[in-house]
Design a protein around this motif. Structure first.
Motif, PDB file in Angstrom:
ATOM      1  N   ARG A   4       0.787  -1.149  -0.053  1.00 25.43           N
ATOM      2  CA  ARG A   4       0.097  -0.176  -0.174  1.00 25.43           C
ATOM      3  C   ARG A   4       0.896   1.101  -0.133  1.00 25.43           C
ATOM      4  NH1 ARG A   4      -5.555  -0.621   1.455  1.00 25.43           N
ATOM      5  NH2 ARG A   4      -5.459   1.509   2.082  1.00 25.43           N
ATOM      6  N   TRP A   5       0.647   2.091  -1.042  1.00 24.35           N
ATOM      7  CA  TRP A   5       1.395   3.428  -1.138  1.00 24.35           C
ATOM      8  C   TRP A   5       0.486   4.639  -0.660  1.00 24.35           C
ATOM      9  CZ3 TRP A   5       3.778   2.694  -6.424  1.00 24.35           C
ATOM     10  CH2 TRP A   5       4.526   1.940  -6.459  1.00 24.35           C
ATOM     11  N   GLY A   6       0.687   5.696  -0.431  1.00 21.67           N
ATOM     12  CA  GLY A   6       0.152   7.007  -0.116  1.00 21.67           C
ATOM     13  C   GLY A   6       0.117   7.403  -1.487  1.00 21.67           C
ATOM     14  N   HIS A   7      -0.942   8.758  -1.553  1.00 23.28           N
ATOM     15  CA  HIS A   7      -1.185   9.266  -2.805  1.00 23.28           C
ATOM     16  C   HIS A   7       0.008   9.843  -3.598  1.00 23.28           C
ATOM     17  CE1 HIS A   7      -3.532  11.486  -5.651  1.00 23.28           C
ATOM     18  NE2 HIS A   7      -2.962  12.549  -5.452  1.00 23.28           N
ATOM     19  N   LEU A   8       0.904  10.488  -2.752  1.00 25.24           N
ATOM     20  CA  LEU A   8       2.176  11.175  -3.118  1.00 25.24           C
ATOM     21  C   LEU A   8       3.081   9.990  -3.992  1.00 25.24           C
ATOM     22  CD1 LEU A   8       3.999  13.574  -3.750  1.00 25.24           C
ATOM     23  CD2 LEU A   8       5.024  12.973  -1.522  1.00 25.24           C
ATOM     24  N   ARG A   9       3.278   9.034  -3.177  1.00 26.43           N
ATOM     25  CA  ARG A   9       4.320   8.162  -3.827  1.00 26.43           C
ATOM     26  C   ARG A   9       3.441   7.281  -4.926  1.00 26.43           C
ATOM     27  NH1 ARG A   9       8.216   5.527  -1.322  1.00 26.43           N
ATOM     28  NH2 ARG A   9       8.642   3.251  -1.794  1.00 26.43           N
ATOM     29  N   ARG A  10       2.337   6.882  -5.018  1.00 29.75           N
ATOM     30  CA  ARG A  10       1.767   6.305  -5.889  1.00 29.75           C
ATOM     31  C   ARG A  10       1.833   7.190  -7.207  1.00 29.75           C
ATOM     32  NH1 ARG A  10      -3.688   5.493  -4.507  1.00 29.75           N
ATOM     33  NH2 ARG A  10      -2.766   4.437  -2.877  1.00 29.75           N
TER      34      ARG A  10
END
Length: 98
Positions: free
Chosen positions: A10-16
């Motif tokens: 699972r990634w956060g919005h920024l990372r994705r």
């Protein structure tokens, strides 16, 4: 772009958005030809931001990524198309007869 990391992570919005997008370098002509969408990273981070402002936030996003250790992908126009076509060729390999 290819999804790095283990499947299901699972990634956060920024990372994705940063890790699965790439910007296309260029200048005013590239901006005009691509309608400002050559700033894909910024476009995916700020969906409602007018395209003409994406270039203005690019240095801030690039510096923030640098401070977090996130790779910020930029490439030329032809290389961007080459990478996209190579990826489609690879993922479409399963559908091709042997």
């Amino acid at each position: 772009m290819e999804m790095p990391g283990p499947a299901g992570e699972r990634w956060g919005h920024l990372r994705r958005q940063v890790l699965t997008s790439r910007n296309v370098r260029g200048g005013p002509v590239t901006d005009w030809l691509l309608g400002g969408l050559n700033y894909q990273i910024e476009h995916h981070l700020f969906l409602n931001m007018p395209r003409c402002h994406l270039e203005l936030v690019q240095p801030l996003v690039r510096e923030h990524c640098r401070s977090l250790g996130l790779p910020y992908a930029e490439t030329g126009l032809l290389d961007s198309y080459r990478q996209g076509l190579r990826h489609m060729h690879t993922v479409g390999g399963a559908a091709r007869p042997e």
